[in-house]
Every structure is written in C-alpha cells, then in structure tokens.
Design an enzyme around this catalytic site. Structure first.
Site, mmCIF file in Angstrom:
data_model
loop_
_atom_site.group_PDB
_atom_site.id
_atom_site.type_symbol
_atom_site.label_atom_id
_atom_site.label_comp_id
_atom_site.label_asym_id
_atom_site.label_seq_id
_atom_site.Cartn_x
_atom_site.Cartn_y
_atom_site.Cartn_z
ATOM 1 N NE ARG A 130 -2.924 0.431 3.319
ATOM 2 C CZ ARG A 130 -2.215 0.541 4.457
ATOM 3 N NH1 ARG A 130 -1.412 1.559 4.660
ATOM 4 N NH2 ARG A 130 -2.320 -0.385 5.380
ATOM 5 C CG ASP A 140 -8.147 16.244 -14.955
ATOM 6 O OD1 ASP A 140 -7.477 15.672 -15.838
ATOM 7 O OD2 ASP A 140 -9.151 15.724 -14.425
ATOM 8 C CE1 TYR A 186 -16.270 11.219 -15.967
ATOM 9 C CE2 TYR A 186 -14.992 11.231 -13.933
ATOM 10 C CZ TYR A 186 -15.850 10.594 -14.817
ATOM 11 O OH TYR A 186 -16.297 9.329 -14.532
#
Ligand code: P1T
Length: 383
Positions: A49, A173, A101
């Site tokens: 992780r 983004d 988005y």
C-alpha cells in the site's frame, strides 16, 4: 535522465533491465509485503500500500515526462482528486472550472461540500476569474484544460500567477492532452493530475490515476494521505501502464492526425450543427491552445442537428466507434455526455454550460481514418 527526449524517456526511464536477472522487461513485484531482517530493517519496502518497486518505476517514468520532481500513482483518477481534497485544511475554498468531468463535479458537489466550499466558474474568462480569486481568496484553483466535454481551454500561466498572488495552489487535470501535448508544471501549476485510465495507459484495460509535482512538501503531504487512506494501484496494473506508456508518443501523434481530419470532415457535414476541436481555427481558444499545448489531441465534441432522437439513432448506428464511457484508448469511442459521463450534473447546470442532448463526444482512436469517416457517414445517413 532529463536531457532525453520524450520518445526515449517513455521507453527507458523506469524501464531499465532488472539488475538481478538482466530481464529487459521490469518484473511485476506481485507482493503485498517485504521481509525485514530485524524490526525496521528493510530494503526501502515494507508494505505494498505504501511502496512497490513496479509502481515506483512507473512513478519515475511519469515524473520525467511531466518534467516533475515527483509522481504518485493512485488507484484511479478520482482517487487522486480525492487525496488532493483530503490534503486541504477543513473549510478551504476551492474555485473549480465550470466544465469538468461529471465524476469530478459529483466528487466536489456531493462528497466534499461538508468539508470544503466549492465555486464553479468559467475559468476561460480571465478578468471575471481574477475578481473572483481576489474576493474569494481560495486555497486551491482546479482547472481541467481542455475541459471534458466542451474542450474549453484555460490559460494555465495566467491563472497560476493569479493563484500565487493569494497563496492558492493551482491543480491542472491534464488527462485530455496527456504529458505528450501539455506540461502544466512548466506553465506554473503546482500539481498535475491524470486519469491514467485514458491516454497514458492507452489500451482501455486499466483504471489508474497519477499526480505530479515539484514541491517535495506537497508530495510528502499527498503521500501521507494516500498511505493513510489507501487508494494505491496494484503492481500488475502499474506494470500494464508501464507497458502501454512506451507508445504514448506515437499514439498521441496518431490520435491527433486522425482527430484533425475527422474534425474537418464534421465541420463541413450537413448533419452537424457545430464542431469543437482545439485544432480548428473556429475553436474559441485556438490561439491560446497553440501557445500552451504542443498539439490538439484526440478528443472532438460536436452538436448534431436535431435532438435526442437523432442522437440515439446516430449512436446506435456507429460500429467502429464503440458507444462507451471513457476515452484515450487505441480504439475509437463515442459518448453521449448528457446520459452517460456527465449524467451526475443536474440538467439545468448541464444545459447552462451548453451540454445539450445533441452533444456527442468522440475519442478518436488510431484506426485507419478513412474507415472511421465511413463509419460516421453511415451513422449520419441513419440519424
Ligand atoms: O475514471 P478515473 O480514472 O477515476 O478518472 C476520472 C477522470 C478525471 N479527469 C478527467 C478529465 C476524466 O475524463 C476522468 C474520467 N472520465 C471518463 C470516464 C469519461 O468518459 O469522461
């Protein structure tokens, strides 16, 4: 490493042969944990992780192609966006572009509004934005450029400058351009975000996200939240992206070449009301796009003449363009944002932005362009 050109970096940075066996392809370290010789004594890896060697190779490659010092690879694009929001102090003000988005809009308007305050504004209108920034004094400005699905282009350099004046971070983004066509950190942004699900991986077989930055402080903060919350990418998926990314440069050139021809084809088509493609002189921010980007990408948005019925018939009759959410794969996709990718935006908000039922979004793949145009022509004849 940084003196290498893009085409070389995607193949060699993070792609070095395995030092133990000489394997030319990086191994998939399909492991959850790592043996320690004594408590706390290990080779830099404790638990997947937190760290994984296959993922580290991908991070190295991605940092190099975004001209960044650091990169963190996450389980999805949206998990990267969430980590940025978790990093902000409670009650932060965020100015976000109005056309983003649908999943980003949903995240900011449904998941985080109890924690932060969001304002959605048109970031292409610089004078209005400047006033907004001065009065709001946000902690962060979120830009998607070009936007999904309207392909609006915002001036990263100008906005980053305004943000710095009030101490705000600028996040871009960059999913639609990929690092091949646009490098926001070079224009003053603080963090670049990608849905790797799209062009970076390019083969529609992985979901993933990435964030690149130069500030070690920002990287360490985001890494803390990633490790504490847990959205890490699996070693196998990181390996698939390392495989896909090798062809990013040639894929982006091919996407763009096809998209330019298709945009011109659509612009003169009698069944089409309007075409939006950054490479067309008719695009409202074409000149800014020329300055800020190194190309115009593979995404096209167009408005069919008619409404939902004509759109449905068109979408049911395309064959090479598959009707599916997502974008950026080698195969062409077509999307109806109002019903599919942007359905989580309320109809009145969608329509105030210009996302109507006759708006169709194309992700132009790298197939033969004549075949793609024939496919569109056939669907137009039935719409
Ligand atoms: O799907 P995910 O990897 O979590 O990425 C979310 C995301 C973030 N930013 C942009 C600009 C995106 O387009 C997306 C995902 N978009 C689609 C699935 C789509 O079809 O538009």
């Amino acid at each position: 490493m940084n003196e290498m050109k893009f085409e070389t970096k995607v193949i060699h940075v993070g792609g070095e042969p395995d030092p133990t066996t000489g394997a030319i392809m990086p191994p998939i370290y399909q492991t959850s944990t790592y043996v320690q010789s004594s408590p706390g004594e290990h080779k830099g890896y404790e638990y997947t992780r937190s760290h994984n060697p296959t993922r580290s190779r991908l991070e190295e490659c991605l940092a190099s192609i975004e001209n960044a010092k650091h990169c963190l690879v996450t389980a999805s694009g949206l998990s990267a966006s969430s980590l940025i929001m978790h990093m902000l102090p409670k009650g932060s003000k965020v100015i976000c572009g109005d056309d983003v988005y649908g999943g980003t809009y949903r995240l900011f308007s449904k998941v985080f509004p109890d924690i932060h305050h969001y304002q959605f504004v048109d970031t292409t209108n610089l004078s209005k934005l400047e006033k907004e920034i001065e009065t709001t004094k946000p902690a962060l400005i979120w830009l998607e450029t070009p936007t999904n699905p309207l392909l609006k282009i915002s001036d990263i350099a100008a906005i980053s400058k305004m943000a710095k004046k009030v101490g705000a971070l600028t996040v871009v983004d960059n999913t639609f351009m990929s690092p091949f066509f646009q490098n926001p950190l070079d224009h003053g942004a603080d963090i670049v975000l990608h849905s790797m699900t799209k062009f970076i991986n390019g083969h529609s077989d992985v979901v993933g996200g990435a964030m690149m930055m130069n500030s070690t402080e920002l990287r360490d903060k985001l890494f803390f939240y990633q490790n504490a919350i847990g959205p890490c990418q699996s070693p196998f998926d990181s390996w698939l992206v390392l495989r896909g990314i090798k062809t990013l440069a040639i894929r982006m050139k091919a996407h763009e070449q096809n998209a330019m021809r298709i945009a011109q084809f659509l612009e003169q088509h009698p069944k089409v009301e309007r075409v939006v493609y950054p490479g067309l002189a008719s695009h409202p921010q074409h000149d800014l796009g020329r300055k800020q980007m190194k190309g115009f990408g593979g995404m096209i948005t167009f408005f069919l003449k008619g409404g939902i019925e004509e759109s449905r018939r068109f979408l049911e009759n395309v064959k090479l363009f598959s009707l599916a959410e997502s974008l950026g794969g080698v195969e062409s996709l077509v999307d109806h944002p109002a019903i599919m990718t942007h359905a989580s935006i309320p109809k009145n908000v969608r329509e105030s932005l210009g996302i109507y039922d006759n708006l169709i979004r194309l992700s132009v793949g790298i197939e033969d362009c004549e075949d793609l145009m024939k496919d569109l022509e056939k669907a137009f004849s039935k719409s």
